[in-house]
Design an enzyme around this catalytic site. Structure first.
Site, PDB file in Angstrom:
ATOM      1  N   HIS A  47      -1.537  -4.321 -48.984  1.00  0.00           N
ATOM      2  CA  HIS A  47      -1.170  -4.168 -50.384  1.00  0.00           C
ATOM      3  C   HIS A  47      -2.365  -4.463 -51.293  1.00  0.00           C
ATOM      4  CE1 HIS A  47       1.910  -3.715 -53.452  1.00  0.00           C
ATOM      5  NE2 HIS A  47       1.322  -4.706 -54.112  1.00  0.00           N
ATOM      6  N   GLU A  69       2.031   0.729 -45.553  1.00  0.00           N
ATOM      7  CA  GLU A  69       3.001  -0.281 -46.014  1.00  0.00           C
ATOM      8  C   GLU A  69       4.425   0.098 -45.633  1.00  0.00           C
ATOM      9  OE1 GLU A  69       1.306  -2.513 -49.958  1.00  0.00           O
ATOM     10  OE2 GLU A  69       2.159  -0.528 -50.230  1.00  0.00           O
ATOM     11  N   ASN A 422     -22.176  -4.954 -22.185  1.00  0.00           N
ATOM     12  CA  ASN A 422     -22.791  -5.024 -20.858  1.00  0.00           C
ATOM     13  C   ASN A 422     -21.866  -5.751 -19.871  1.00  0.00           C
ATOM     14  OD1 ASN A 422     -25.480  -4.795 -19.238  1.00  0.00           O
ATOM     15  ND2 ASN A 422     -24.794  -6.898 -18.938  1.00  0.00           N
TER      16      ASN A 422
END
Length: 689
Positions: A47, A69, A422
């Site tokens: 919001h 929302e 990695n």
């Protein structure tokens, strides 16, 4: 956009924070789908982003967050589950929002196509997956239908209404519905009330003004309004505003009519319209305490946030430089005072020293940041890597509150990302392979941070297959790198060699051989070191050693030949006065016996290429690096002093044995030794004698 340009930096900072918060909360929701409080936090962040984007005129962002929302609201009401599909959709939306922010940051005005995301969000929000869900949605629509019933009207309001009517004013009850797609409902409320208050007074609002200001009231609000205008004019005043969908109005004949009475029949009897309205009012009233509680909580958070301000990093650097200059001139004044023997200057100089020290401590604390600022995005990254690689990971982070200079923290993200990728790609095995080796199918990647003296140590470990020296050796020989006479540990260090990779093919995650070299280069630039310890089929540990701050440090000034140098005090274990006979020569190497340990000796005059002198006050400076000790031979000790580190220019970048330079109180310049680089030239680990 020109008017908004001065707010751009603040917009980017706030948006980055809320996007990071959303990523963290969605990960939390994935692990705890039953916890609706997580969705509350997500809703507030989304919001806020929507409101900021709408204010700045970024309609694409505002539209996307508005649709998000709607989905968050369904998740909160348990209408749709927080399953893999909905979580993946939310992550896709967050990635798109991040891309939109980056486009704005780079000045790229090209519009991104979000139609597909909007369609997916609309499909989820339609709630047509089951009959039960449809029923809940229908009940919700009924409960939010527009009506004029009011809650919590107080006697004082009724008295004001009666007094106003006696003075010739009219009293009205209005119910106003704002368009569901409105991005800033609180602004629409403000416009309606402002227009009405030009011709009368708003006596009462439902919900209260605090809730209306926080834009957390849904889409319907109600007012009691007194004015001399007629009903039709008031109706048009309220309706004649953008994004107002519907208005109901009723003239108040008797103030007592506003009091909600308890129904005598049950809400299930459809023939009584008043009963229906009362039942609806009861539902709204039940939700009100939660709204008030949320508003109170939000106000508390807002108040707490107001205790801090954002400062441009350039101003902070300027502040640091000025304090550094103050420290330099303070030491200059102290030297002059000692030379001139002016007793009257001693007391004021002591005060200046105390104040400048406190100021220095303050600015250093301001510059410090927890390493968590770079670690917050790692859980999401590991989750995505697990999906891409078909592996299972558990990421453990310890010591994330450990603080470092913000310059170090800001540069730390890139090497840590390389190391994590990695470990995920090369380190942790596939689940089936791990089971064959008797391991948990879920691999563990652990990041630990802790302070050690004036340095911070970061370790990144995994319980995977480790770095196999045989494979490294084969790969090195294919690339024409000689491994003759190298130990297994030295061979393992070749992974930091430029362009080195053991991957058979290049993927989007790794295999190009640039990651580990970039890690070492970046850590070295930050004045740190990176070490590798690995055992085949047990795992790998990368240990990064970094300076706590890059600005002002305590140091020991020493003499090597006729020249003075500074050694950072934080790495010094102890200082020992010795003679040449105390230094033992074993297998062409010099060592010093300290507490039962054979500590390798490094003669600084030889390392730095300085002519030795005959008359010396020989001392050994024992320094600790990680788990190992080295003894530095110096010709004399000068004093302990606080110094300001000044970086060497690009022209002197080839001088690898120096951290930088500093200016002393007498105006002379001395170099600060990079003890790590000097000792690494003469590699040696202490062992039991």
């Amino acid at each position: 956009m020109d008017e908004n340009s001065k707010y751009l930096d603040l917009f980017f900072e706030e948006t980055d924070e809320h996007l990071q918060s959303l990523n963290e909360q969605v990960l939390e929701l994935e692990n705890h789908p039953e916890d609706s409080s997580i969705v509350d936090v997500m809703f507030r962040s989304a919001h806020t982003i929507k409101g900021m984007a709408a204010t700045m005129g970024y309609d694409t962002m505002a539209k996307l967050t508005h649709k998000m929302e709607n989905v968050f609201d369904l998740l909160k009401q348990k209408i749709i589950p927080a399953d893999a599909t909905s979580i993946a959709l939310i992550f896709d939306c967050l990635d798109t929002l991040s891309d939109l922010v980056e486009d704005l940051r780079e000045g790229n005005e090209a519009e991104r196509d979000i139609k597909n995301l909007i369609q997916r969000l609309d499909n989820v929000a339609s709630g047509d997956s089951s009959t039960a869900q449809g029923t809940v949605i229908m009940e919700q629509e009924t409960s939010s239908s527009l009506n004029l019933a009011l809650e919590n009207v107080e006697d004082s309001d009724l008295m004001i209404i009666e007094a106003a009517k006696e003075d010739g004013y009219n009293a009205y009850v209005l119910a106003i519905r704002i368009d569901e797609d409105s991005s800033m409902k609180n602004a629409r409320v403000y416009l309606v009330m402002s227009k009405l208050e030009q011709h009368g007074d708003v006596l009462y609002s439902e919900p209260g003004t605090e809730v209306l200001e926080n834009d957390d009231f849904g889409s319907v609000f109600k007012l009691i309004y007194v004015s001399k205008l007629d009903e039709e004019t008031v109706f048009n005043l309220a309706l004649d505003n953008s994004e107002i969908e519907e208005v109901l109005i009723q003239t108040v004949q008797q103030a007592e009519d506003l009091i909600v009475k308890e129904p005598e029949t049950t809400p299930s009897e459809p023939q009584e319209n008043q009963v229906e309205q009362t039942a609806i009012t009861t539902v709204e009233g039940a939700a009100k305490p939660a709204q008030v509680e949320k508003t109170t909580k939000a106000k508390g958070q807002s108040h707490a946030m107001n205790q801090s301000i954002r400062v441009d990093i350039g101003k902070l650097d300027s502040f640091m430089n000025l304090v550094s200059e103050l420290v330099i001139y303070r030491t200059r004044l102290e030297d002059l005072s000692d030379q001139m023997q002016v007793s009257e200057m001693k007391e004021p100089l002591d005060h200046v020293a105390r104040i400048s020290s406190e100021l220095q401590d303050l600015v250093l604390k301001i510059r410090m940041q927890p390493v968590s600022t770079v670690m917050t995005r790692f859980p999401r990254m590991i989750r995505d890597l697990a999906n891409d690689l078909g592996k299972e990971f558990e990421l453990v982070i310890e010591g994330e509150d450990t603080e470092l200079d913000r310059t170090v923290v800001s540069e730390l993200s890139e090497p840590l990302v390389h190391l994590l990728r990695n470990s995920a790609d090369h380190g942790v095995e596939m689940p089936a392979d791990r089971v064959k080796l008797g391991k948990d199918p879920k691999g563990t990647i652990k990041i630990t941070a802790y302070q050690e003296g004036n340095r911070v140590v970061l370790t990144l470990s995994d319980d995977g297959k480790g770095v196999n020296p045989t494979i490294i050796k084969e790969s090195a020989e294919r690339k024409g790198i000689s491994t003759e006479g190298m130990s297994d540990k030295e061979i393992q260090q070749l992974i930091f060699h430029p362009g080195f990779s053991t991957a058979k093919e290049v993927t989007s995650i790794s295999g190009r051989g640039v990651g580990m070299d970039a890690v070492k280069q970046k850590i070295t630039e930050l004045g740190g070191t990176v070490e590798l310890e690995s055992v085949v089929n047990q795992g790998t540990v990368f240990k990064i050693n970094l300076p706590l701050t890059l600005s002002i440090i305590q140091s020991l000034l020493v003499k090597v030949g006729q020249d003075s140098f500074a050694i950072p005090l934080g790495i010094i274990k102890t200082i020992v006065k010795v003679t040449e006979e105390d230094i033992i020569r074993i297998h062409n190497r010099e060592v010093y016996k300290y507490e039962g340990l054979a500590v390798p000796v490094v003669r600084l005059n030889q390392s730095l290429g300085i002519e030795p002198i005959e008359e010396t006050n020989l001392h050994l400076v024992l320094v600790k690096q990680g788990d190992s000790y080295n003894a530095l031979v110096v010709d004399d000790l000068v004093r302990q002093q606080e110094i300001v580190i000044k970086k060497l220019g690009q022209e002197l970048s080839m001088l690898k044995k120096y951290l930088g330079a500093t200016i002393l109180g007498d105006g002379s310049i001395i170099l600060i030794l990079d003890v790590t680089a000097i000792c690494n030239e003469r590699i040696g680990e202490y062992s039991e004698v």
